[in-house]
Design a protein around this motif. Sequence first.
Motif, PDB file in Angstrom:
ATOM      1  N   VAL A 170       0.852  -1.191   0.000  1.00  0.00           N
ATOM      2  CA  VAL A 170       0.000   0.000   0.000  1.00  0.00           C
ATOM      3  C   VAL A 170       0.889   1.242   0.000  1.00  0.00           C
ATOM      4  CG1 VAL A 170      -1.911  -1.142   1.186  1.00  0.00           C
ATOM      5  CG2 VAL A 170      -0.171   0.040   2.537  1.00  0.00           C
ATOM      6  N   PRO A 171       0.365   2.383  -0.488  1.00  0.00           N
ATOM      7  CA  PRO A 171       1.179   3.607  -0.506  1.00  0.00           C
ATOM      8  C   PRO A 171       1.229   4.269   0.867  1.00  0.00           C
ATOM      9  CG  PRO A 171      -0.996   4.033  -1.447  1.00  0.00           C
ATOM     10  CD  PRO A 171      -0.956   2.573  -1.120  1.00  0.00           C
ATOM     11  N   THR A 172       2.334   4.960   1.160  1.00  0.00           N
ATOM     12  CA  THR A 172       2.393   5.846   2.326  1.00  0.00           C
ATOM     13  C   THR A 172       2.498   7.268   1.795  1.00  0.00           C
ATOM     14  OG1 THR A 172       4.781   5.434   2.442  1.00  0.00           O
ATOM     15  CG2 THR A 172       3.375   4.185   3.956  1.00  0.00           C
ATOM     16  N   ARG A 173       1.997   8.216   2.591  1.00  0.00           N
ATOM     17  CA  ARG A 173       1.878   9.591   2.096  1.00  0.00           C
ATOM     18  C   ARG A 173       2.928  10.510   2.705  1.00  0.00           C
ATOM     19  NH1 ARG A 173      -2.979   7.254   2.022  1.00  0.00           N
ATOM     20  NH2 ARG A 173      -4.143   7.422   0.082  1.00  0.00           N
ATOM     21  N   GLY A 174       2.929  11.743   2.211  1.00  0.00           N
ATOM     22  CA  GLY A 174       3.840  12.749   2.737  1.00  0.00           C
ATOM     23  C   GLY A 174       5.164  12.756   1.991  1.00  0.00           C
ATOM     24  N   GLU A 175       6.049  13.645   2.428  1.00  0.00           N
ATOM     25  CA  GLU A 175       7.356  13.796   1.770  1.00  0.00           C
ATOM     26  C   GLU A 175       8.175  12.513   1.800  1.00  0.00           C
ATOM     27  OE1 GLU A 175       9.523  17.070   3.400  1.00  0.00           O
ATOM     28  OE2 GLU A 175       7.975  18.539   2.878  1.00  0.00           O
ATOM     29  N   ARG A 176       8.003  11.726   2.875  1.00  0.00           N
ATOM     30  CA  ARG A 176       8.774  10.489   3.031  1.00  0.00           C
ATOM     31  C   ARG A 176       8.024   9.278   2.488  1.00  0.00           C
ATOM     32  NH1 ARG A 176       9.245  10.242   9.143  1.00  0.00           N
ATOM     33  NH2 ARG A 176      10.680   8.514   8.800  1.00  0.00           N
ATOM     34  N   GLY A 177       6.860   9.516   1.876  1.00  0.00           N
ATOM     35  CA  GLY A 177       6.018   8.423   1.415  1.00  0.00           C
ATOM     36  C   GLY A 177       6.649   7.616   0.281  1.00  0.00           C
ATOM     37  N   LEU A 178       6.204   6.371   0.157  1.00  0.00           N
ATOM     38  CA  LEU A 178       6.677   5.462  -0.886  1.00  0.00           C
ATOM     39  C   LEU A 178       5.447   4.858  -1.561  1.00  0.00           C
ATOM     40  CD1 LEU A 178       9.249   3.995  -2.070  1.00  0.00           C
ATOM     41  CD2 LEU A 178       8.804   2.196  -0.392  1.00  0.00           C
ATOM     42  N   SER A 179       5.433   4.839  -2.880  1.00  0.00           N
ATOM     43  CA  SER A 179       4.267   4.305  -3.592  1.00  0.00           C
ATOM     44  C   SER A 179       4.187   2.789  -3.429  1.00  0.00           C
ATOM     45  CB  SER A 179       4.342   4.658  -5.082  1.00  0.00           C
ATOM     46  OG  SER A 179       5.326   3.856  -5.731  1.00  0.00           O
ATOM     47  N   ALA A 180       2.968   2.275  -3.565  1.00  0.00           N
ATOM     48  CA  ALA A 180       2.752   0.830  -3.476  1.00  0.00           C
ATOM     49  C   ALA A 180       3.525   0.118  -4.591  1.00  0.00           C
ATOM     50  CB  ALA A 180       1.261   0.518  -3.564  1.00  0.00           C
ATOM     51  N   TYR A 181       3.586   0.742  -5.765  1.00  0.00           N
ATOM     52  CA  TYR A 181       4.287   0.145  -6.907  1.00  0.00           C
ATOM     53  C   TYR A 181       5.789   0.018  -6.619  1.00  0.00           C
ATOM     54  CZ  TYR A 181       6.372  -0.410 -11.526  1.00  0.00           C
ATOM     55  OH  TYR A 181       7.117  -0.860 -12.588  1.00  0.00           O
ATOM     56  N   ASP A 182       6.399   1.091  -6.111  1.00  0.00           N
ATOM     57  CA  ASP A 182       7.836   1.057  -5.826  1.00  0.00           C
ATOM     58  C   ASP A 182       8.165   0.016  -4.756  1.00  0.00           C
ATOM     59  OD1 ASP A 182       8.343   2.986  -7.684  1.00  0.00           O
ATOM     60  OD2 ASP A 182       8.535   4.645  -6.255  1.00  0.00           O
ATOM     61  N   LEU A 183       7.309  -0.068  -3.732  1.00  0.00           N
ATOM     62  CA  LEU A 183       7.542  -1.063  -2.682  1.00  0.00           C
ATOM     63  C   LEU A 183       7.354  -2.479  -3.239  1.00  0.00           C
ATOM     64  CD1 LEU A 183       8.146  -1.878   0.215  1.00  0.00           C
ATOM     65  CD2 LEU A 183       5.751  -1.421   0.795  1.00  0.00           C
ATOM     66  N   ALA A 184       6.352  -2.657  -4.116  1.00  0.00           N
ATOM     67  CA  ALA A 184       6.104  -3.979  -4.712  1.00  0.00           C
ATOM     68  C   ALA A 184       7.306  -4.422  -5.558  1.00  0.00           C
ATOM     69  CB  ALA A 184       4.839  -3.947  -5.557  1.00  0.00           C
ATOM     70  N   CYS A 185       7.883  -3.486  -6.308  1.00  0.00           N
ATOM     71  CA  CYS A 185       9.066  -3.815  -7.128  1.00  0.00           C
ATOM     72  C   CYS A 185      10.211  -4.298  -6.243  1.00  0.00           C
ATOM     73  CB  CYS A 185       9.506  -2.604  -7.943  1.00  0.00           C
ATOM     74  SG  CYS A 185       8.362  -2.180  -9.272  1.00  0.00           S
ATOM     75  N   LYS A 186      10.378  -3.641  -5.139  1.00  0.00           N
ATOM     76  CA  LYS A 186      11.434  -4.019  -4.191  1.00  0.00           C
ATOM     77  C   LYS A 186      11.115  -5.379  -3.556  1.00  0.00           C
ATOM     78  CE  LYS A 186      14.430  -1.653  -2.865  1.00  0.00           C
ATOM     79  NZ  LYS A 186      15.879  -1.575  -3.234  1.00  0.00           N
ATOM     80  N   ALA A 187       9.849  -5.574  -3.169  1.00  0.00           N
ATOM     81  CA  ALA A 187       9.449  -6.827  -2.520  1.00  0.00           C
ATOM     82  C   ALA A 187       9.591  -8.025  -3.460  1.00  0.00           C
ATOM     83  CB  ALA A 187       8.010  -6.718  -2.011  1.00  0.00           C
ATOM     84  N   LYS A 188       9.426  -7.791  -4.769  1.00  0.00           N
ATOM     85  CA  LYS A 188       9.524  -8.896  -5.748  1.00  0.00           C
ATOM     86  C   LYS A 188      10.941  -9.467  -5.838  1.00  0.00           C
ATOM     87  CE  LYS A 188       5.472  -7.833  -8.517  1.00  0.00           C
ATOM     88  NZ  LYS A 188       4.926  -7.087  -9.651  1.00  0.00           N
ATOM     89  N   GLU A 189      11.906  -8.728  -5.314  1.00  0.00           N
ATOM     90  CA  GLU A 189      13.269  -9.260  -5.246  1.00  0.00           C
ATOM     91  C   GLU A 189      13.381 -10.358  -4.182  1.00  0.00           C
ATOM     92  OE1 GLU A 189      16.136  -6.110  -4.721  1.00  0.00           O
ATOM     93  OE2 GLU A 189      15.022  -4.767  -6.069  1.00  0.00           O
ATOM     94  N   TYR A 190      12.380 -10.398  -3.280  1.00  0.00           N
ATOM     95  CA  TYR A 190      12.434 -11.344  -2.163  1.00  0.00           C
ATOM     96  C   TYR A 190      11.259 -12.313  -2.137  1.00  0.00           C
ATOM     97  CZ  TYR A 190      15.866  -8.001  -0.511  1.00  0.00           C
ATOM     98  OH  TYR A 190      16.963  -7.173  -0.414  1.00  0.00           O
ATOM     99  N   HIS A 191      10.254 -12.084  -2.985  1.00  0.00           N
ATOM    100  CA  HIS A 191       9.054 -12.930  -2.943  1.00  0.00           C
ATOM    101  C   HIS A 191       8.385 -12.958  -4.308  1.00  0.00           C
ATOM    102  CE1 HIS A 191       5.336 -14.709  -1.383  1.00  0.00           C
ATOM    103  NE2 HIS A 191       5.966 -14.901  -0.245  1.00  0.00           N
ATOM    104  N   ASP A 192       7.779 -14.083  -4.655  1.00  0.00           N
ATOM    105  CA  ASP A 192       7.171 -14.251  -5.987  1.00  0.00           C
ATOM    106  C   ASP A 192       5.753 -13.691  -6.082  1.00  0.00           C
ATOM    107  OD1 ASP A 192       9.424 -15.513  -6.955  1.00  0.00           O
ATOM    108  OD2 ASP A 192       8.722 -17.513  -6.367  1.00  0.00           O
ATOM    109  N   TYR A 193       5.050 -13.616  -4.966  1.00  0.00           N
ATOM    110  CA  TYR A 193       3.631 -13.249  -5.004  1.00  0.00           C
ATOM    111  C   TYR A 193       3.404 -11.905  -4.317  1.00  0.00           C
ATOM    112  CZ  TYR A 193       3.308 -18.128  -6.361  1.00  0.00           C
ATOM    113  OH  TYR A 193       3.494 -19.319  -7.006  1.00  0.00           O
ATOM    114  N   VAL A 194       3.519 -10.840  -5.104  1.00  0.00           N
ATOM    115  CA  VAL A 194       3.391  -9.472  -4.578  1.00  0.00           C
ATOM    116  C   VAL A 194       2.403  -8.701  -5.439  1.00  0.00           C
ATOM    117  CG1 VAL A 194       4.621  -7.349  -3.956  1.00  0.00           C
ATOM    118  CG2 VAL A 194       5.831  -9.544  -3.865  1.00  0.00           C
TER     119      VAL A 194
END
Length: 452
Positions: free
Chosen positions: A366-390
């Motif tokens: 899921v996305p987090t908001r604000g200046e330090r926020g990270l999009s759900a897509y960017d986090l999913a791309c990172k998570a796919k390096e460690y897991h197949d089902y994201v």
Amino acid sequence: MENKKDMTYQEVMEYIEGLKVYGSVPGLENIENLCDKLGNPQKELSFVHIAGTNGKGSVLAFLSEVLKAAGYRTGRYVSPTLFEYRERIAVNNRPISKKELCTQMTVLKEICWELVEEGKPHPTAFEIETAMAFQYFKEKECQIVVLETGLGGRLDATNIVTNTLAAVFTSISMDHMGVLGKSLQEIAENKAGIMKPGAAAVALKGEPEVNDVLEKKASLLGIPLITADFSDASGIKRSLAKQTFSYKEYKNLTISLVGAYQIENALLAAETIRTLKEKGYKIPDKAVYKGFEHTSWQGRFQILAKRPYFIADGAHNRDGAKRLAETIRLYFTNRKIIYIMGMLRDKEQDEILKATCPLASQILTVPTRGERGLSAYDLACKAKEYHDYVTALDSVEEAVEMAYLLADKDAVIIAFGSLSYLGGLIQMVEKINAQKGRNDIGRDSHGKQRES
């Protein structure tokens, strides 16, 4: 403080939002300027000051509940909060009222403009909140204040306090390296800065380099360093409703916080209570037992629902992720695990994912908001390096709905990664359960979990 033209609550919230432009400024000059204008209310209060990477809130909750049970008017200052801004400042677990918040903030806003007119920097939001807490606790005649640092210790705005009864150190690990230091030793040195002459220092037995730093600082100040050691706990019994253990003179203590790491936090609180008793505070054993059992703390392996289990946890750094994984292994071996993850951009995503991904069947981001926020897509791309089902989702609401669709009654849904979205998620899950009439867990009027 009387002021006939107090801001409204909405105006206060807008003012606080606007204060974000002043960022975070390490150092004590701004808070000293503010508190000086208020008459230095912190000098009329006594503190238990808590620093650390993880566990500060839980230790604060244990201590606040025990001191309240012992009959002390206890102030509590904590950040960030999950549900409402006012939770930051509380007396005997009752948050500051909207009216009192408006009165305090109106006065502080005027003081801030005075400081600017004098050519001094405008204080940050955290500095203003901290000064407000001190003033409020003084007005409420608090006998003791349990004070959580914001970031670090030595240069944290809370470190303006001098009447420290105990400097308490929870688990110290790698986090906020850009501000606190690149090594564990540097981070520990920063946090050790809350020790004061005449105070006792109480710490969890942790990494040797951390303990070495704390011992050197305590020795330099000529104060004792008392260590709470998990190996001294005995008779440990764990369930998803409570945990029981014995520690020194306390036999069969029960806590309602169920994370694997919470016994360590309770030991640290128990050792702090022993220190306060040595300083003359009357804290009967029955207050310790009652306080521990009644302590609740939102978003720390908090069970929101059963069948399937739905859990919210504030794990947002490498140590928190390891602790979460340890707790999952303890309670949920061989169960289908579904994660909902939202993280901030400046956190160690790789370390968190490395520790937690092997236990998951499915990951929803899921996305987090604000200046330090990270999009759900960017986090999913990172998570796919460690897991197949994201799967990346646009909102927390979508993630909750999908998690329930993916889960059978024996599955476990765990939301974690950042406190910034957990408050909304917790309220969402409780609302869903109320609508569907699930036989689940809710919160009573004090925020304590209850089974319906």
